[in-house]
Write a protein that holds these residues in place. Structure first.
Motif, PDB file in Angstrom:
ATOM      1  N   THR A 311      -1.430  40.376  65.279  1.00  0.00           N
ATOM      2  CA  THR A 311      -1.361  41.545  64.387  1.00  0.00           C
ATOM      3  C   THR A 311       0.050  41.754  63.870  1.00  0.00           C
ATOM      4  O   THR A 311       0.260  42.082  62.694  1.00  0.00           O
ATOM      5  CB  THR A 311      -1.850  42.801  65.124  1.00  0.00           C
ATOM      6  OG1 THR A 311      -3.203  42.601  65.554  1.00  0.00           O
ATOM      7  CG2 THR A 311      -1.799  44.025  64.211  1.00  0.00           C
ATOM      8  N   SER A 314       0.697  39.511  60.975  1.00  0.00           N
ATOM      9  CA  SER A 314      -0.311  39.548  59.909  1.00  0.00           C
ATOM     10  C   SER A 314       0.273  39.709  58.512  1.00  0.00           C
ATOM     11  O   SER A 314      -0.447  39.552  57.524  1.00  0.00           O
ATOM     12  CB  SER A 314      -1.302  40.693  60.173  1.00  0.00           C
ATOM     13  OG  SER A 314      -0.638  41.952  60.207  1.00  0.00           O
ATOM     14  N   GLU A 336     -14.076  38.959  65.908  1.00  0.00           N
ATOM     15  CA  GLU A 336     -14.099  40.140  65.028  1.00  0.00           C
ATOM     16  C   GLU A 336     -12.834  40.985  65.149  1.00  0.00           C
ATOM     17  O   GLU A 336     -12.573  41.839  64.306  1.00  0.00           O
ATOM     18  CB  GLU A 336     -15.318  41.004  65.338  1.00  0.00           C
ATOM     19  CG  GLU A 336     -15.415  41.533  66.765  1.00  0.00           C
ATOM     20  CD  GLU A 336     -16.110  40.581  67.707  1.00  0.00           C
ATOM     21  OE1 GLU A 336     -16.445  40.993  68.831  1.00  0.00           O
ATOM     22  OE2 GLU A 336     -16.313  39.406  67.322  1.00  0.00           O
ATOM     23  N   PRO A 339      -6.838  39.850  63.119  1.00  0.00           N
ATOM     24  CA  PRO A 339      -6.356  40.600  61.955  1.00  0.00           C
ATOM     25  C   PRO A 339      -6.512  39.809  60.663  1.00  0.00           C
ATOM     26  O   PRO A 339      -6.717  38.596  60.677  1.00  0.00           O
ATOM     27  CB  PRO A 339      -4.877  40.817  62.278  1.00  0.00           C
ATOM     28  CG  PRO A 339      -4.506  39.633  63.123  1.00  0.00           C
ATOM     29  CD  PRO A 339      -5.726  39.332  63.946  1.00  0.00           C
ATOM     30  N   GLN A 340      -6.419  40.494  59.548  1.00  0.00           N
ATOM     31  CA  GLN A 340      -6.424  39.850  58.244  1.00  0.00           C
ATOM     32  C   GLN A 340      -4.988  39.487  57.854  1.00  0.00           C
ATOM     33  O   GLN A 340      -4.077  40.310  57.970  1.00  0.00           O
ATOM     34  CB  GLN A 340      -7.026  40.785  57.187  1.00  0.00           C
ATOM     35  CG  GLN A 340      -8.508  41.020  57.332  1.00  0.00           C
ATOM     36  CD  GLN A 340      -9.310  39.801  56.903  1.00  0.00           C
ATOM     37  OE1 GLN A 340      -9.246  39.373  55.755  1.00  0.00           O
ATOM     38  NE2 GLN A 340     -10.085  39.247  57.839  1.00  0.00           N
ATOM     39  N   ALA A 342      -3.387  39.024  54.864  1.00  0.00           N
ATOM     40  CA  ALA A 342      -3.567  39.225  53.426  1.00  0.00           C
ATOM     41  C   ALA A 342      -2.437  38.632  52.592  1.00  0.00           C
ATOM     42  O   ALA A 342      -2.644  38.266  51.426  1.00  0.00           O
ATOM     43  CB  ALA A 342      -3.696  40.721  53.129  1.00  0.00           C
ATOM     44  N   CYS A 365      -9.863  34.835  57.770  1.00  0.00           N
ATOM     45  CA  CYS A 365      -8.854  35.897  57.910  1.00  0.00           C
ATOM     46  C   CYS A 365      -7.733  35.762  56.887  1.00  0.00           C
ATOM     47  O   CYS A 365      -6.775  36.549  56.919  1.00  0.00           O
ATOM     48  CB  CYS A 365      -8.261  35.865  59.315  1.00  0.00           C
ATOM     49  SG  CYS A 365      -9.450  36.148  60.634  1.00  0.00           S
ATOM     50  N   CYS A 366      -7.825  34.765  55.992  1.00  0.00           N
ATOM     51  CA  CYS A 366      -6.765  34.509  55.002  1.00  0.00           C
ATOM     52  C   CYS A 366      -7.371  34.603  53.599  1.00  0.00           C
ATOM     53  O   CYS A 366      -7.566  33.562  52.935  1.00  0.00           O
ATOM     54  CB  CYS A 366      -6.140  33.144  55.231  1.00  0.00           C
ATOM     55  SG  CYS A 366      -5.571  32.841  56.919  1.00  0.00           S
ATOM     56  N   PRO A 367      -7.680  35.787  53.109  1.00  0.00           N
ATOM     57  CA  PRO A 367      -8.438  35.930  51.865  1.00  0.00           C
ATOM     58  C   PRO A 367      -7.700  35.462  50.618  1.00  0.00           C
ATOM     59  O   PRO A 367      -8.343  35.184  49.602  1.00  0.00           O
ATOM     60  CB  PRO A 367      -8.719  37.438  51.799  1.00  0.00           C
ATOM     61  CG  PRO A 367      -7.632  38.068  52.615  1.00  0.00           C
ATOM     62  CD  PRO A 367      -7.354  37.106  53.712  1.00  0.00           C
ATOM     63  N   GLN A 392     -13.468  33.718  51.899  1.00  0.00           N
ATOM     64  CA  GLN A 392     -13.109  34.341  50.631  1.00  0.00           C
ATOM     65  C   GLN A 392     -12.124  33.491  49.837  1.00  0.00           C
ATOM     66  O   GLN A 392     -12.211  33.386  48.609  1.00  0.00           O
ATOM     67  CB  GLN A 392     -12.496  35.725  50.895  1.00  0.00           C
ATOM     68  CG  GLN A 392     -11.965  36.442  49.657  1.00  0.00           C
ATOM     69  CD  GLN A 392     -13.041  36.708  48.631  1.00  0.00           C
ATOM     70  OE1 GLN A 392     -14.161  37.061  49.008  1.00  0.00           O
ATOM     71  NE2 GLN A 392     -12.729  36.560  47.356  1.00  0.00           N
ATOM     72  N   CYS A 393     -11.188  32.821  50.526  1.00  0.00           N
ATOM     73  CA  CYS A 393     -10.187  32.023  49.809  1.00  0.00           C
ATOM     74  C   CYS A 393     -10.830  30.851  49.075  1.00  0.00           C
ATOM     75  O   CYS A 393     -10.302  30.386  48.062  1.00  0.00           O
ATOM     76  CB  CYS A 393      -9.094  31.554  50.756  1.00  0.00           C
ATOM     77  SG  CYS A 393      -9.663  30.499  52.118  1.00  0.00           S
TER      78      CYS A 393
END
Length: 455
Positions: A311, A314, A336, A339-340, A342, A365-367, A392-393
């Protein structure tokens, strides 16, 4: 008066003897009537500055050029010494003392490789103290003595050297002192390897009192007894931490490290095993290279400790992460709770054969990831290379992918399936780079149609 004349004569005799340590047996000097000697027209101060860019050995050799050059090397603001290159300890000590006594000019740079037959603490400290008090800016001391009873200790004057800009030390000792005040107001670079501090909090005090420190490297080793390393600095930009502990002492683990460096731009942790590694604060867009595992006995708090560590990372912009660190995350964390990341635009990860599911979870976790470099110890099994979900990436940002496996790895169905997965699912992919282990399928890969973005 006679004593003074005799002392000067003895000094000249020693200087001549010192030359033989460095001078070649024959020196050929060509002179032509048409050549213009521009160097001789330069002032001594400028000549000494030029000589400072040479090694001391080459600088001494210039004493054979002419009478003017005979003693010029003694006033060069730089000194490099390797005690093992002298016939014995006496010759080394006399040469060192002669240089220090020859003038009062500042010694801007001093490099010492120290490996004598008999270490005399008082003589060593006195000489280094003289160097420190001569305005040294760049100081390197590499101690190669391997005797526990002959610890090479630093003079107290080094604790408050106001001219020091860079400090590089190997296998020396700093004593705790009630009288010495640590103040290094110009120190920007510090490299400490196998350095022992006589006091658990002494190193932390050194770091916090370097008000302009930008680069710090700490290499831990057997017997350094660091205990807790507190890296608290408002100016620090680069921090490298590495363990060189032997297999016999691995069970003891490395020192606990606490990092509070709000301007940190780069952090590297290599081969590290510690009970605690705490990040209180780093720069918001730092680049990190992490290769470590937590060495704890309480499994109940293990996962929470890892999640807290991740975290605090992050906000990083780039990450290099080792296979063993990823395995530690895989074995001890609930997915779950990850952390993300971003801000992360580049990820370089090393994976073992069993880490394919971990890869997908981590990519989730790496959008906003744009560049991905993957190193596999071996090709995953073909049935494992599936997308249980599309990160997502893959949909919006991933443009560059590099895949590497050892060249010795024999081709399997995975050799084709692995690059196909990225080509068919990354909608904005611009470049896919494969190393030589994919040589059997490169032509087929080139024929695969890339996934087209949907608008």
């Amino acid at each position: 008066m006679e004593g003074l004349v005799k002392a000067k004569k003895d000094k000249k005799i020693f200087v001549r003897r010192s030359f033989h340590l460095f001078l070649p047996s024959k020196i050929a000097i060509r002179r032509t009537s048409t050549s213009e000697d521009r160097i001789s027209s330069l002032p001594n101060t400028l000549l000494c500055q030029i000589l400072s860019y040479l090694s001391t050995e080459d600088s001494v050799r210039t004493s054979a050029l002419s009478k003017r050059w005979t003693h010029l090397w003694l006033h060069v603001p730089a000194l490099e010494l390797d005690s093992s290159k002298f016939p014995d300890d006496f010759e080394f000590g006399d040469f060192f003392d002669n240089f220090l006594e020859s003038g009062e000019e500042d010694i801007k740079r001093f490099d010492l490789v120290y490996n004598v037959d008999e270490h005399i603490h008082e003589d060593f400290v006195a000489r280094i103290d003289d160097v420190v008090n001569r305005g040294v800016c760049h100081l390197t001391i590499l101690n190669e003595l391997d005797v526990e009873e002959e610890l090479v200790r630093m003079p107290l004057s080094l604790y408050s050297c106001r001219t020091l800009v860079s400090l590089n030390l190997y296998c020396v000792v700093f004593d705790a002192s009630r009288t010495a005040v640590v103040s290094l107001p110009r120190l920007k670079t510090m490299h400490l390897e196998a350095v022992k501090f006589d006091g658990m909090w002494l190193l932390g005090g050194f770091i916090s009192r370097c008000s302009v420190l930008e680069e710090l490297t700490i290499v831990t080793d057997d017997g350094d007894e660091l205990g807790v390393v507190i890296v608290s600095s408002k100016s620090l930009k680069s921090f490298k931490l590495k363990s060189m502990r032997s297999e016999e002492t691995e069970d003891e683990g490395d020192p606990t490290v606490v990092i509070d460096a709000p301007r940190l731009e780069f952090m590297s942790i290599t081969d590290y095993q510690s009970k605690r590694l705490v990040i209180d604060n780093i720069g918001p867009f730092a680049k990190v290279d992490i290769d470590f595992i937590f060495k704890v006995e309480d499994n109940d708090s293990f996962g929470a400790m890892i999640i807290d560590f991740l975290t605090k990372l992050s906000t990083v912009r780039e990450m290099i992460i080792s296979s063993r660190t990823l395995e530690m995350i895989h074995d001890n964390c609930e997915w779950e709770l990850l952390p993300q990341f971003a801000n992360m635009s580049h990820l370089h990860a090393s994976f073992l054969e069993t880490s394919w599911k971990l890869l997908l979870t981590f990519l989730g976790c790496c959008p906003n990831l744009q560049s991905l470099d993957l190193e596999f110890d071996s090709f995953p099994e073909p049935e494992e290379i599936e997308l249980s979900f599309v990160p997502q990436c893959f949909q919006s940002s991933l443009q560059f992918v590099g895949l590497r496996t050892p060249i010795r790895v024999e081709g399997t169905l995975s050799e084709m399936k692995l690059p196909m997965l990225f080509l068919r699912n990354c909608k904005v992919l611009k470049k896919l780079m494969l190393n030589e282990s994919f040589r059997n399928v490169i032509q087929k890969v080139r024929g695969i149609r890339k996934c087209r973005p949907s608008f």
